[in-house]
Design a protein around this motif. Structure first.
Motif, PDB file in Angstrom:
ATOM      1  N   LEU A  97     -35.989 -43.169 -38.568  1.00 42.42           N
ATOM      2  CA  LEU A  97     -35.072 -42.199 -39.163  1.00 42.42           C
ATOM      3  C   LEU A  97     -34.346 -42.787 -40.367  1.00 42.42           C
ATOM      4  O   LEU A  97     -34.158 -42.111 -41.390  1.00 42.42           O
ATOM      5  CB  LEU A  97     -34.058 -41.735 -38.110  1.00 42.42           C
ATOM      6  N   TRP A  98     -33.961 -44.057 -40.300  1.00 45.99           N
ATOM      7  CA  TRP A  98     -33.186 -44.661 -41.378  1.00 45.99           C
ATOM      8  C   TRP A  98     -33.966 -44.820 -42.664  1.00 45.99           C
ATOM      9  O   TRP A  98     -33.380 -45.002 -43.731  1.00 45.99           O
ATOM     10  CB  TRP A  98     -32.612 -46.024 -40.948  1.00 45.99           C
ATOM     11  N   THR A  99     -35.289 -44.751 -42.612  1.00 50.14           N
ATOM     12  CA  THR A  99     -36.068 -44.907 -43.844  1.00 50.14           C
ATOM     13  C   THR A  99     -35.868 -43.739 -44.809  1.00 50.14           C
ATOM     14  O   THR A  99     -36.198 -43.854 -45.988  1.00 50.14           O
ATOM     15  CB  THR A  99     -37.573 -45.031 -43.553  1.00 50.14           C
ATOM     16  N   TYR A 100     -35.319 -42.627 -44.323  1.00 51.34           N
ATOM     17  CA  TYR A 100     -35.131 -41.458 -45.194  1.00 51.34           C
ATOM     18  C   TYR A 100     -33.821 -41.502 -45.966  1.00 51.34           C
ATOM     19  O   TYR A 100     -33.538 -40.603 -46.759  1.00 51.34           O
ATOM     20  CB  TYR A 100     -35.237 -40.181 -44.358  1.00 51.34           C
ATOM     21  N   GLY A 101     -33.032 -42.562 -45.760  1.00 53.35           N
ATOM     22  CA  GLY A 101     -31.824 -42.747 -46.556  1.00 53.35           C
ATOM     23  C   GLY A 101     -32.157 -43.346 -47.921  1.00 53.35           C
ATOM     24  O   GLY A 101     -33.309 -43.359 -48.367  1.00 53.35           O
ATOM     25  N   PHE A 102     -31.144 -43.870 -48.590  1.00 50.43           N
ATOM     26  CA  PHE A 102     -31.308 -44.410 -49.944  1.00 50.43           C
ATOM     27  C   PHE A 102     -31.584 -45.900 -49.886  1.00 50.43           C
ATOM     28  O   PHE A 102     -30.935 -46.654 -49.156  1.00 50.43           O
ATOM     29  CB  PHE A 102     -30.040 -44.136 -50.762  1.00 50.43           C
ATOM     30  N   TRP A 103     -32.564 -46.338 -50.715  1.00 50.42           N
ATOM     31  CA  TRP A 103     -32.959 -47.745 -50.807  1.00 50.42           C
ATOM     32  C   TRP A 103     -32.646 -48.280 -52.201  1.00 50.42           C
ATOM     33  O   TRP A 103     -32.970 -47.645 -53.204  1.00 50.42           O
ATOM     34  CB  TRP A 103     -34.461 -47.885 -50.568  1.00 50.42           C
ATOM     35  N   GLN A 104     -32.047 -49.456 -52.246  1.00 50.77           N
ATOM     36  CA  GLN A 104     -31.760 -50.101 -53.529  1.00 50.77           C
ATOM     37  C   GLN A 104     -32.589 -51.376 -53.658  1.00 50.77           C
ATOM     38  O   GLN A 104     -32.723 -52.153 -52.713  1.00 50.77           O
ATOM     39  CB  GLN A 104     -30.277 -50.443 -53.660  1.00 50.77           C
ATOM     40  N   SER A 105     -33.112 -51.584 -54.854  1.00 43.43           N
ATOM     41  CA  SER A 105     -33.940 -52.756 -55.121  1.00 43.43           C
ATOM     42  C   SER A 105     -33.887 -53.054 -56.603  1.00 43.43           C
ATOM     43  O   SER A 105     -33.396 -52.257 -57.410  1.00 43.43           O
ATOM     44  CB  SER A 105     -35.383 -52.476 -54.680  1.00 43.43           C
ATOM     45  N   GLY A 162     -26.965 -31.862 -42.869  1.00 44.57           N
ATOM     46  CA  GLY A 162     -26.183 -32.773 -42.057  1.00 44.57           C
ATOM     47  C   GLY A 162     -24.857 -33.129 -42.702  1.00 44.57           C
ATOM     48  O   GLY A 162     -24.560 -32.733 -43.830  1.00 44.57           O
ATOM     49  N   PRO A 163     -24.063 -33.921 -42.017  1.00 35.19           N
ATOM     50  CA  PRO A 163     -22.785 -34.356 -42.573  1.00 35.19           C
ATOM     51  C   PRO A 163     -22.986 -35.420 -43.639  1.00 35.19           C
ATOM     52  O   PRO A 163     -24.007 -36.115 -43.655  1.00 35.19           O
ATOM     53  CB  PRO A 163     -22.067 -34.938 -41.353  1.00 35.19           C
ATOM     54  N   GLU A 164     -22.043 -35.540 -44.550  1.00 34.07           N
ATOM     55  CA  GLU A 164     -22.084 -36.669 -45.478  1.00 34.07           C
ATOM     56  C   GLU A 164     -21.805 -37.940 -44.688  1.00 34.07           C
ATOM     57  O   GLU A 164     -20.969 -37.962 -43.779  1.00 34.07           O
ATOM     58  CB  GLU A 164     -21.051 -36.488 -46.596  1.00 34.07           C
ATOM     59  N   MET A 165     -22.525 -38.999 -45.037  1.00 34.82           N
ATOM     60  CA  MET A 165     -22.364 -40.247 -44.292  1.00 34.82           C
ATOM     61  C   MET A 165     -22.711 -41.420 -45.180  1.00 34.82           C
ATOM     62  O   MET A 165     -23.326 -41.258 -46.234  1.00 34.82           O
ATOM     63  CB  MET A 165     -23.243 -40.227 -43.040  1.00 34.82           C
ATOM     64  N   GLN A 166     -22.308 -42.597 -44.764  1.00 34.81           N
ATOM     65  CA  GLN A 166     -22.570 -43.812 -45.522  1.00 34.81           C
ATOM     66  C   GLN A 166     -23.907 -44.450 -45.163  1.00 34.81           C
ATOM     67  O   GLN A 166     -24.467 -45.204 -45.946  1.00 34.81           O
ATOM     68  CB  GLN A 166     -21.448 -44.837 -45.283  1.00 34.81           C
ATOM     69  N   TYR A 167     -24.408 -44.131 -43.992  1.00 33.32           N
ATOM     70  CA  TYR A 167     -25.712 -44.628 -43.559  1.00 33.32           C
ATOM     71  C   TYR A 167     -26.176 -43.748 -42.409  1.00 33.32           C
ATOM     72  O   TYR A 167     -25.376 -43.097 -41.721  1.00 33.32           O
ATOM     73  CB  TYR A 167     -25.638 -46.097 -43.112  1.00 33.32           C
ATOM     74  N   VAL A 168     -27.469 -43.694 -42.217  1.00 29.29           N
ATOM     75  CA  VAL A 168     -28.036 -42.871 -41.153  1.00 29.29           C
ATOM     76  C   VAL A 168     -27.525 -43.355 -39.804  1.00 29.29           C
ATOM     77  O   VAL A 168     -27.556 -44.551 -39.509  1.00 29.29           O
ATOM     78  CB  VAL A 168     -29.569 -42.913 -41.209  1.00 29.29           C
ATOM     79  N   GLY A 169     -27.020 -42.423 -39.010  1.00 30.51           N
ATOM     80  CA  GLY A 169     -26.489 -42.758 -37.703  1.00 30.51           C
ATOM     81  C   GLY A 169     -24.994 -42.959 -37.675  1.00 30.51           C
ATOM     82  O   GLY A 169     -24.414 -43.102 -36.605  1.00 30.51           O
ATOM     83  N   TYR A 192     -35.892 -31.087 -35.124  1.00 35.28           N
ATOM     84  CA  TYR A 192     -36.480 -32.163 -34.322  1.00 35.28           C
ATOM     85  C   TYR A 192     -35.520 -33.334 -34.243  1.00 35.28           C
ATOM     86  O   TYR A 192     -34.912 -33.735 -35.256  1.00 35.28           O
ATOM     87  CB  TYR A 192     -37.794 -32.628 -34.943  1.00 35.28           C
ATOM     88  N   GLU A 193     -35.395 -33.924 -33.052  1.00 31.35           N
ATOM     89  CA  GLU A 193     -34.542 -35.098 -32.866  1.00 31.35           C
ATOM     90  C   GLU A 193     -35.187 -36.036 -31.854  1.00 31.35           C
ATOM     91  O   GLU A 193     -35.833 -35.601 -30.903  1.00 31.35           O
ATOM     92  CB  GLU A 193     -33.150 -34.676 -32.371  1.00 31.35           C
ATOM     93  N   ASP A 194     -35.001 -37.338 -32.078  1.00 31.58           N
ATOM     94  CA  ASP A 194     -35.435 -38.335 -31.104  1.00 31.58           C
ATOM     95  C   ASP A 194     -34.552 -39.567 -31.254  1.00 31.58           C
ATOM     96  O   ASP A 194     -33.509 -39.522 -31.922  1.00 31.58           O
ATOM     97  CB  ASP A 194     -36.924 -38.658 -31.256  1.00 31.58           C
ATOM     98  N   GLU A 195     -34.962 -40.689 -30.674  1.00 33.09           N
ATOM     99  CA  GLU A 195     -34.134 -41.895 -30.718  1.00 33.09           C
ATOM    100  C   GLU A 195     -34.140 -42.564 -32.087  1.00 33.09           C
ATOM    101  O   GLU A 195     -33.296 -43.412 -32.362  1.00 33.09           O
ATOM    102  CB  GLU A 195     -34.608 -42.878 -29.645  1.00 33.09           C
ATOM    103  N   GLY A 196     -35.097 -42.249 -32.931  1.00 31.78           N
ATOM    104  CA  GLY A 196     -35.025 -42.651 -34.320  1.00 31.78           C
ATOM    105  C   GLY A 196     -35.756 -43.902 -34.729  1.00 31.78           C
ATOM    106  O   GLY A 196     -36.102 -44.048 -35.898  1.00 31.78           O
ATOM    107  N   ASP A 197     -36.034 -44.819 -33.805  1.00 28.44           N
ATOM    108  CA  ASP A 197     -36.673 -46.066 -34.237  1.00 28.44           C
ATOM    109  C   ASP A 197     -37.506 -46.704 -33.134  1.00 28.44           C
ATOM    110  O   ASP A 197     -37.519 -47.918 -32.966  1.00 28.44           O
ATOM    111  CB  ASP A 197     -35.626 -47.061 -34.742  1.00 28.44           C
ATOM    112  N   ASN A 198     -38.188 -45.888 -32.351  1.00 27.30           N
ATOM    113  CA  ASN A 198     -39.160 -46.427 -31.402  1.00 27.30           C
ATOM    114  C   ASN A 198     -40.278 -45.404 -31.248  1.00 27.30           C
ATOM    115  O   ASN A 198     -40.272 -44.345 -31.870  1.00 27.30           O
ATOM    116  CB  ASN A 198     -38.502 -46.779 -30.053  1.00 27.30           C
TER     117      ASN A 198
END
Length: 776
Positions: A205-213, A676-683, A705-711
């Motif tokens: 789930l967290w992969t859909y947030g923002f990535w900086q590089s 969804g709500p505004e947030m600083q990171y997924v979760g 759809y919802e699940d535990e997010g990382d398994n």
């Protein structure tokens, strides 16, 4: 050319027909495998043939979905069950592995891969298909008529469509080997390809947030400090990426450990990133320097390839490469199972440090100054030429399978520079390579990503802002983020990236973090922040779409003809697409505030840090000014402007007022869009009060759809869905009973129902069906 003999049918239970030179096999009623001469030993197809019921009349064999005819010359014709001609063979040369087909005069064809020419339709195209930094090929093509072809050959292949027909001409092969797939539409072809080669596992789930590089953070302190600064500014971030040379010198290339002095405690750095509620991705390569343990072990076993690759010199800080000090770096034979096992044995070090995701660079791989002896080099399963294009598939598959075997539950997330058919099944997202920072290149990324998606591979992204931006450094090294020309390009590129499965800022020549572009209250900074915040609001929609990709063979990025094939105006549109099934993304891909710079670089010349600038920079620019743009809305639906809620009828061009901070986007009438709500990171915040936007004008349906997010417990059925249905005539929204469950699931929550007229009402939900009537 050999004359092919008439078709002879074998046992129906084998779903197979064979002649002296032609063998056809019905894998399913809708998929036919055609082999003339020697078949390719498959690295892609995992499906087993079904027991397909066939009927034969003379030289015709039929399933309930498809009919295959063979004429007196041996050429095949594929027809629907109702007799509509889909595709005809024209001629072939079995010994040369060449096959020509006849297309309809106005037939549009799509796919093949990320061809960087700005086109969607492959009619009139001539392309030598060999994996590279900027262009990658999956050998999957589909027609507007609803059929597809997968050309099963891994050597470089010339694709050409001209007045003589459409031809695949492979450089190596003792036969013609391809799959004909009838899906009736674009989604159907994608489903057939995934049936053949594998479905799409869920990303975390967290992969859909923002990535900086960027290329590159040069110390652990710098990498970690980027996360600190985002948190201090309250700008959302979920991932930080560490690019190359954390291992030290080029002679230690890809050592898969933190050996450079400024990364003396990489494990601690990763732990610190995790404590800041962010995730860590690291660059790994398909090649090794001569002083690494991997090189020595692979070399002893003859599992390294002899050709020239990146980096060419052992001196890392000088360009052009100082060839009298060759790096000695070599690519490993990813086709060999023992080589893949050695690769993973050493990579586990980084995993055990806590690495969350892999950035597999140069999986094409880089292949410089090719010689015939290089192509003739023996690799596992053939020669380098015969296996060439499948290299990215094999190296990515090796990591995916090994990580799942050794570590089980944590979802695999791989970002890779190259891809081949079937790679969607191995936890990978492909980015489009080291593209330059120009408006022309931004425009090309849209059809490149859509073309890639049409091959069955749904996960695509680009370097937001383009990789090489040195020509915008008009006020010194790294000054591009304060150059209005680059600022406008970066914002618009980010607005395109908003609608890619992975949302990632990256590039060379100048840093890309949000504060490099200004400060809060300034239009460019605010526009960047607005896109990031919108991305996080869209994650419930995006993650639910991810489930449809996994369970229903959907795509994130959908060319307009996927849903509106009857509207011929959309067949060649290259600056709009559907993001999921509800949102029409129409990013602005032309400069409105500044003049476009003409940038010409390729993946090699772009590395020259001395690349010239034209010395010009835009003058005073008012980024707060309002502009206009014209976009086309497909016929067959009504559309709402996401920002103004104004409704438009489809089948027309509309002129919109635009601002720097708004990307044109529309929502299809009948859609139910969760925000969804505004947030600083997924979760950070629970989805206990999602805003459900309902867009009247047609009946609609959406499954949250919802699940535990990382398994991978979802593969065992541990997930929950809630289906929302909108009855437009009755103006009722039915929130269905929750199906399924998983540990930590919300059992009670609220939904805030919002309509375009601004009305809203809250609904308490405990998992049982409830109905809401929305008055006009």
């Amino acid at each position: 050319m050999k004359k092919l003999l008439s078709l002879a049918v074998m046992a129906i239970g084998l779903a197979e027909a064979q002649a002296q030179d032609v063998k056809i096999e019905f894998i399913t009623p809708s998929i036919v495998h055609v082999v003339k001469g020697q078949p390719t030993k498959t690295l892609v197809v995992t499906a087993k043939p079904q027991d397909v019921a066939l009927t034969k009349k003379g030289n015709t064999t039929s399933s309930k979905e498809l009919t295959v005819k063979q004429d007196a010359k041996g050429n095949l014709t594929f027809l629907t069950a109702k007799g509509k001609v889909l595709l005809k063979e024209k001629d072939c040369d079995v010994l040369q592995a060449r096959q020509t087909f006849t297309l309809d005069k106005d037939e549009a064809i799509y796919g093949l891969g990320t061809i960087q020419n700005g086109k969607m339709n492959r009619r009139g195209e001539k392309k030598r298909m060999e994996q590279s930094n900027l262009e990658d090929f999956q050998n999957v093509l589909q027609s507007i008529k609803g059929y597809g072809i997968y050309w099963e050959n891994y050597s470089p292949t010339l694709f050409e469509d001209n007045a003589e027909g459409m031809t695949f001409d492979a450089e190596v092969g003792n036969g013609v080997d391809y799959y004909f797939m009838y899906g009736n539409n674009a989604d159907g072809v994608i489903a057939q390809m995934r049936y053949l080669s594998g479905d799409v596992p869920m990303f975390p789930l967290w992969t859909y947030g923002f990535w900086q590089s960027k290329e590159r953070y040069k110390s652990a302190a710098e990498t970690e400090g980027i996360v600190d600064q985002y948190r201090a500014l309250n700008v959302p971030l979920d991932g930080i990426i560490q690019d190359w040379q954390y291992w030290g010198s080029n002679y230690l290339w890809n050592a898969m450990d933190f050996l450079a002095e400024d990364f003396s405690n990489g494990k601690q750095m990763i732990q610190n990133v995790h404590r800041k509620h962010a995730h860590f991705m690291i660059s790994i390569w398909a090649s090794f320097g001569p002083m690494t343990q991997q090189y020595r072990e692979l070399n002893e076993k003859g599992l390294l390839m002899p050709f020239e690759t990146w980096p060419q010199s052992g001196i890392s800080h000088i360009w052009p490469p100082v060839m009298k000090y060759p790096s000695g770096v070599k690519v490993y034979d990813a086709f060999h199972p023992e080589a893949r096992a050695i690769y993973w044995k050493y990579l586990k070090t980084l995993y055990d440090y806590g690495t969350d995701a892999w950035w597999m660079d140069s999986t094409d791989p880089d292949f410089f100054n090719p010689r015939e002896s290089d192509y003739a080099h023996k690799v596992y399963g053939g020669t380098w030429r015969s296996q060439r294009n499948a290299f990215p598939l094999e190296t990515v598959r090796g990591i995916y399978q090994a990580q799942r075997k050794d570590y089980g539950q944590k979802r695999v997330f791989i970002m890779t520079r190259s891809s081949y058919a079937g790679q969607q099944h191995y936890g990978s997202n492909m980015w489009s390579g080291d593209v330059n920072s120009s408006w022309d290149m931004l425009r090309k990324q849209v059809p490149a990503g859509l073309s890639y998606s049409l091959t069955g591979n749904p996960n695509f992204n680009t370097d937001i802002g383009g990789f090489f931006c040195g020509s915008y450094n008009t006020k010194g090294s790294g000054s591009a983020p304060r150059n209005p020309q680059f600022q406008e390009l970066y914002v618009r590129w980010m607005q395109y990236g908003l609608f890619c499965p992975v949302f990632r800022s990256h590039g060379a020549d100048a840093p890309r973090e949000i504060w490099q572009f200004g400060k809060k209250g300034e239009p460019v900074y605010d526009a960047i922040e607005k896109q990031i915040r919108l991305r996080y609001r869209l994650i419930p929609y995006l993650y639910s779409t991810a489930w449809q990709v996994t369970s229903n063979n959907d795509s994130y990025m959908r060319p307009l003809f996927s849903d509106f094939a009857a509207d011929k105006k959309v067949w060649n549109i290259t600056d709009e697409f559907l993001f999921g099934r509800s949102i029409l993304a129409a990013p602005i891909v032309k400069a409105q505030y500044t003049e476009e710079k003409i940038i010409r670089t390729d993946a090699m010349t772009g590395w020259n840090r001395q690349n010239a600038t034209d010395g010009s920079a835009a003058g005073a620019i008012d980024f707060t000014a309002t502009k206009t743009t014209t976009k086309y809305l497909p016929k067959g639906a009504a559309w709402y402007d996401f920002w103004t809620n104004k409704q438009y009828k489809g089948g027309q061009d509309v002129t919109l007022e635009t601002t720097l901070d708004r990307v044109p986007m529309f929502v299809r009438a009948g859609s139910i869009l969760p925000l969804g709500p505004e947030m600083q990171y997924v979760g950070e915040k629970a989805w206990d009060n999602l805003e459900m936007r309902v867009y009247p004008g047609a009946n609609g349906r959406f499954t949250l759809y919802e699940d535990e997010g990382d398994n991978y417990n979802y593969e065992k059925g541990q997930y929950a869905t809630i289906t929302f249905q909108w009855n437009d005539k009755a103006r009722t929204l039915t929130i269905g009973a929750r199906k399924g469950s998983y540990p930590g699931m919300l059992t009670k929550r609220q939904f805030t129902i919002v309509t375009p007229d601004g009305k809203q009402q809250s609904v308490n939900y405990d998992g049982h069906q409830t109905q809401v009537r929305i008055a006009k």
